[in-house]
Design a protein around this motif. Structure first.
Motif, PDB file in Angstrom:
ATOM      1  N   PHE A 354       0.837  -1.207   0.000  1.00  0.00           N
ATOM      2  CA  PHE A 354       0.000   0.000   0.000  1.00  0.00           C
ATOM      3  C   PHE A 354       0.868   1.253   0.000  1.00  0.00           C
ATOM      4  CE2 PHE A 354      -3.553  -2.718   1.339  1.00  0.00           C
ATOM      5  CZ  PHE A 354      -4.611  -2.120   0.674  1.00  0.00           C
ATOM      6  N   GLU A 355       1.866   1.273   0.864  1.00  0.00           N
ATOM      7  CA  GLU A 355       2.739   2.449   0.981  1.00  0.00           C
ATOM      8  C   GLU A 355       3.391   2.770  -0.364  1.00  0.00           C
ATOM      9  OE1 GLU A 355       5.148   5.456   2.955  1.00  0.00           O
ATOM     10  OE2 GLU A 355       3.634   4.203   3.924  1.00  0.00           O
ATOM     11  N   ALA A 356       3.964   1.774  -1.024  1.00  0.00           N
ATOM     12  CA  ALA A 356       4.658   2.007  -2.287  1.00  0.00           C
ATOM     13  C   ALA A 356       3.711   2.500  -3.369  1.00  0.00           C
ATOM     14  CB  ALA A 356       5.360   0.723  -2.736  1.00  0.00           C
ATOM     15  N   LEU A 357       2.551   1.868  -3.469  1.00  0.00           N
ATOM     16  CA  LEU A 357       1.609   2.250  -4.517  1.00  0.00           C
ATOM     17  C   LEU A 357       0.985   3.616  -4.253  1.00  0.00           C
ATOM     18  CD1 LEU A 357      -0.117  -1.199  -5.128  1.00  0.00           C
ATOM     19  CD2 LEU A 357       1.487  -0.031  -6.634  1.00  0.00           C
ATOM     20  N   PHE A 358       0.662   3.898  -2.992  1.00  0.00           N
ATOM     21  CA  PHE A 358       0.102   5.204  -2.665  1.00  0.00           C
ATOM     22  C   PHE A 358       1.109   6.312  -2.949  1.00  0.00           C
ATOM     23  CE2 PHE A 358      -3.719   4.516   0.367  1.00  0.00           C
ATOM     24  CZ  PHE A 358      -4.168   3.465  -0.411  1.00  0.00           C
ATOM     25  N   ARG A 359       2.386   6.078  -2.608  1.00  0.00           N
ATOM     26  CA  ARG A 359       3.415   7.091  -2.885  1.00  0.00           C
ATOM     27  C   ARG A 359       3.546   7.327  -4.394  1.00  0.00           C
ATOM     28  NH1 ARG A 359       3.420   9.790   1.555  1.00  0.00           N
ATOM     29  NH2 ARG A 359       3.891   8.518   3.380  1.00  0.00           N
ATOM     30  N   GLU A 360       3.405   6.255  -5.169  1.00  0.00           N
ATOM     31  CA  GLU A 360       3.468   6.395  -6.622  1.00  0.00           C
ATOM     32  C   GLU A 360       2.331   7.283  -7.133  1.00  0.00           C
ATOM     33  OE1 GLU A 360       5.339   5.519 -10.350  1.00  0.00           O
ATOM     34  OE2 GLU A 360       5.961   5.174  -8.258  1.00  0.00           O
ATOM     35  N   ALA A 361       1.162   7.188  -6.474  1.00  0.00           N
ATOM     36  CA  ALA A 361       0.026   8.007  -6.900  1.00  0.00           C
ATOM     37  C   ALA A 361       0.312   9.493  -6.807  1.00  0.00           C
ATOM     38  CB  ALA A 361      -1.201   7.654  -6.061  1.00  0.00           C
ATOM     39  N   LEU A 362       1.194   9.880  -5.887  1.00  0.00           N
ATOM     40  CA  LEU A 362       1.549  11.298  -5.760  1.00  0.00           C
ATOM     41  C   LEU A 362       2.232  11.823  -7.015  1.00  0.00           C
ATOM     42  CD1 LEU A 362       2.882  11.336  -2.085  1.00  0.00           C
ATOM     43  CD2 LEU A 362       0.674  12.196  -2.896  1.00  0.00           C
ATOM     44  N   ASP A 363       2.852  10.936  -7.795  1.00  0.00           N
ATOM     45  CA  ASP A 363       3.526  11.345  -9.023  1.00  0.00           C
ATOM     46  C   ASP A 363       2.592  11.349 -10.225  1.00  0.00           C
ATOM     47  OD1 ASP A 363       5.958  11.689  -7.737  1.00  0.00           O
ATOM     48  OD2 ASP A 363       6.574   9.605  -8.070  1.00  0.00           O
ATOM     49  N   GLY A 364       1.343  10.948 -10.037  1.00  0.00           N
ATOM     50  CA  GLY A 364       0.389  10.954 -11.137  1.00  0.00           C
ATOM     51  C   GLY A 364      -0.087  12.350 -11.466  1.00  0.00           C
ATOM     52  N   ASP A 365      -0.705  12.485 -12.625  1.00  0.00           N
ATOM     53  CA  ASP A 365      -1.288  13.774 -13.017  1.00  0.00           C
ATOM     54  C   ASP A 365      -2.450  14.122 -12.100  1.00  0.00           C
ATOM     55  OD1 ASP A 365       0.463  13.944 -15.179  1.00  0.00           O
ATOM     56  OD2 ASP A 365      -0.892  12.792 -16.476  1.00  0.00           O
ATOM     57  N   ALA A 366      -2.717  15.420 -11.973  1.00  0.00           N
ATOM     58  CA  ALA A 366      -3.769  15.866 -11.054  1.00  0.00           C
ATOM     59  C   ALA A 366      -5.136  15.306 -11.434  1.00  0.00           C
ATOM     60  CB  ALA A 366      -3.817  17.390 -11.007  1.00  0.00           C
ATOM     61  N   ASP A 367      -5.363  15.058 -12.737  1.00  0.00           N
ATOM     62  CA  ASP A 367      -6.644  14.499 -13.175  1.00  0.00           C
ATOM     63  C   ASP A 367      -6.547  13.006 -13.459  1.00  0.00           C
ATOM     64  OD1 ASP A 367      -5.177  14.464 -15.495  1.00  0.00           O
ATOM     65  OD2 ASP A 367      -6.786  15.252 -16.754  1.00  0.00           O
ATOM     66  N   ALA A 368      -5.489  12.365 -12.979  1.00  0.00           N
ATOM     67  CA  ALA A 368      -5.233  10.930 -13.183  1.00  0.00           C
ATOM     68  C   ALA A 368      -4.990  10.595 -14.642  1.00  0.00           C
ATOM     69  CB  ALA A 368      -6.359  10.073 -12.611  1.00  0.00           C
ATOM     70  N   GLY A 369      -4.581  11.567 -15.436  1.00  0.00           N
ATOM     71  CA  GLY A 369      -4.138  11.309 -16.804  1.00  0.00           C
ATOM     72  C   GLY A 369      -5.207  10.801 -17.746  1.00  0.00           C
ATOM     73  N   GLY A 370      -6.474  11.074 -17.438  1.00  0.00           N
ATOM     74  CA  GLY A 370      -7.550  10.614 -18.299  1.00  0.00           C
ATOM     75  C   GLY A 370      -8.054   9.222 -17.986  1.00  0.00           C
ATOM     76  N   LEU A 371      -7.515   8.568 -16.941  1.00  0.00           N
ATOM     77  CA  LEU A 371      -7.950   7.226 -16.562  1.00  0.00           C
ATOM     78  C   LEU A 371      -9.187   7.298 -15.672  1.00  0.00           C
ATOM     79  CD1 LEU A 371      -4.469   5.671 -15.666  1.00  0.00           C
ATOM     80  CD2 LEU A 371      -5.543   5.911 -17.912  1.00  0.00           C
TER      81      LEU A 371
END
Length: 536
Positions: A354-371
């Motif tokens: 969870f920690e690793a994946l949640f931290r990765e989410a911080l690097d995503g686009d503000a709108d989740a890149g259209g996903l």
């Protein structure tokens, strides 16, 4: 809040003398027990037991056998934790409180036997009943409310209706098994039948409306005779009987006679655990379901199907946005990535994944890149869905990265909730602070930050986030001794949260704009979700 690991002579004496409060909450995936001392912020021991609902005959349920065995397992686990930490065996407590998932339907006959399997809040088969009641009552009656389940049984001419002598919630049922009293805290009762804001009891006018509505279909049925007695926080709601002590602890180590506070729903204990019982405060609880509770300053202008009107454990009006689907789909994806790590030869503990994946989410686009991610494992009335189909959707030009994927999954947990909260904002309801609790908030600064952006409001997380409702009902049990001196809000402010360590995150403008764009796509994409329900 402190979680005491090193025992002291004082703690041992406190436990042996019963100057403690025990809270037990039956959540959707875990039954938790929490023992606190005279200072409710001092957690002396915890226990838990994992369980899961079953889908039987197209209905979500838990068997009463699993309720009993799960309660005993959680209590036994707590006793073992007391022995490990403090070297003593508890035989009594100053007070006990029981909480559980709100709503649902447990109809009992004159002998206290369950007439049909427990129908949980997750069932969405009550559409006709909820629609008719909402029209007749002039306020929103959600599919999961207990009165909707009863009325659907009447509409369907189910044979058991003529044998009902009482019906209650899961917390009410367990409390009855422990004390012999069929009562409910006002907060839990407000999810069974509408509560009058002035009397803090069932709305007498609507009780009459309902009896008239079913007079021809169920002659002689008087709903007031079937509903549990309503009690506010701070009132004693019975004492542990000999049978109740054996129900919880078949070893015979627990003595009867312990007072119990009114049983409450998980929404009410969430408000207590987050000090969100005053107007302009609210909380978000995220688990298998996700819901927001906002304490109102005044009445809403009219009924909205997205909003339930319930109460705090003290009886004050609350607008509730309840979504059947919370973090289960997110957990399923996280489990998949955890299995990949293990298959790749780098196994990780669940929290580390969870920690690793949640931290990765911080690097995503503000709108989740259209996903887009839809977490609908079950039906979702706010989204207009009778059944759920979990989906992950992207277009050819969307930015398919791990960061965007995880941000979309986290945003998806909040998607339907945000639709309901937009309705509340349209009513002019203002929120000074939302307090969040639930397992997804254990990773600091991620789910909390995204929720602040989704709600455009400050979001606070405290040390009670992992204890949740079991601690909240333990606090309500402890409140029995102080109710004559302080109202519930003052008790929480002065004796529970005065020194609490609270982390508050202000919404980031980029997250606000990004989530708004995501939500526009989410709303439009519900047509895809509906098509999936129709096709699969």
């Amino acid at each position: 809040m402190s979680d005491t690991e090193n025992t002291t002579d004082g703690a041992r004496a406190t436990i042996l003398e019963g100057r403690t409060s025990l809270g037990i909450e039956l959540g959707s995936t875990r039954i938790k027990a929490c023992l606190v001392g005279p200072d409710p912020t001092e957690v002396l021991a915890v226990g838990s037991h994992e369980w899961e609902n079953e889908f039987v005959d197209r209905r979500w349920t838990y068997s009463l056998e699993s309720v009993e065995s799960g309660l005993r397992a959680a209590y036994s686990d707590l006793v073992a934790d007391v022995r490990r930490r403090h070297g003593v065996q508890p035989t009594t407590f100053g007070a006990i409180g029981v909480s559980a998932m709100m709503h649902g339907y447990l109809p009992l006959d004159r002998d206290g036997e369950l007439l049909v399997p427990f129908r949980t809040w997750r069932n969405t088969s009550t559409g006709a009943a909820a629609a008719e009641l909402s029209e007749r009552f002039g306020l929103n009656i959600p599919l999961r409310w207990s009165i909707a389940h009863l009325h659907q049984a009447v509409l369907d001419d189910e044979a058991h209706v003529r044998d009902i002598r009482s019906f209650t919630t899961l917390a009410g049922y367990v409390h009855w098994r422990l004390t012999g009293r069929m009562v409910l805290g006002v907060g839990d009762a407000s999810g069974m039948f509408p509560i009058d804001a002035d009397t803090h009891d069932y709305d007498a006018r609507l009780l009459g409306v309902y009896d008239g509505l079913v007079a021809d279909r169920a002659p002689g049925l008087r709903v007031a005779d079937l509903l549990p007695e309503v009690l506010p926080a701070g009132r004693e709601a019975g004492r542990l009987t000999d049978e109740g002590a054996a129900y919880l602890d078949p070893s015979g180590g627990l003595r009867p006679g312990i007072p119990l506070c009114p049983p409450e729903g998980d929404a009410g204990t969430g408000m207590v655990a987050t000090n969100s019982v005053a107007p302009r405060t609210g909380n978000v609880s995220a688990g298998t379901s996700i819901f927001a509770m906002v304490v109102l300053e005044g009445a809403l202008s009219h009924a909205h199907h997205e909003l339930d009107l319930v109460t705090t454990p003290a009886g004050d009006p609350v607008a509730m946005v309840h979504c059947n689907n919370g973090a289960s789909e997110l957990a399923a994806w996280t489990s998949l990535f955890g299995r990949f790590a293990a298959a790749a030869g780098t196994p990780l503990e669940s929290d580390a994944v969870f920690e690793a994946l949640f931290r990765e989410a911080l690097d995503g686009d503000a709108d989740a890149g259209g996903l887009l991610a839809y977490n609908h494992l079950a039906g979702e009335p706010i989204a207009g869905l009778d059944e759920g189909r979990p989906l992950f959707v992207r277009t050819p030009d969307s930015r398919f990265t791990l960061g965007n994927f995880m941000r979309a999954q986290l945003y998806g947990v909040y998607g339907t909730l945000a639709l309901g909260m937009r309705v509340l904002a349209g009513e002019g309801v203002e929120i000074d602070r939302m307090f969040a609790h639930g397992g997804i908030f254990r990773t600091a600064g991620v789910a909390q930050r995204f929720l602040a952006g989704a709600l455009d409001a400050p979001v606070a997380v405290g040390e009670t986030a992992s204890e949740g409702g079991a601690w909240g009902i333990a606090v309500l049990a402890a409140y029995l001794d102080a109710a004559g001196e302080l109202d519930l809000g003052a008790y929480l402010d002065q004796r529970v949260f005065a020194g609490a360590d609270i982390d508050t995150v202000e919404p980031d403008p980029a997250d606000i704009a990004g989530f708004a764009a995501y939500l526009d796509r989410y709303r439009a994409g519900l047509a895809v979700e509906a098509a999936a329900v129709a096709a699969l």
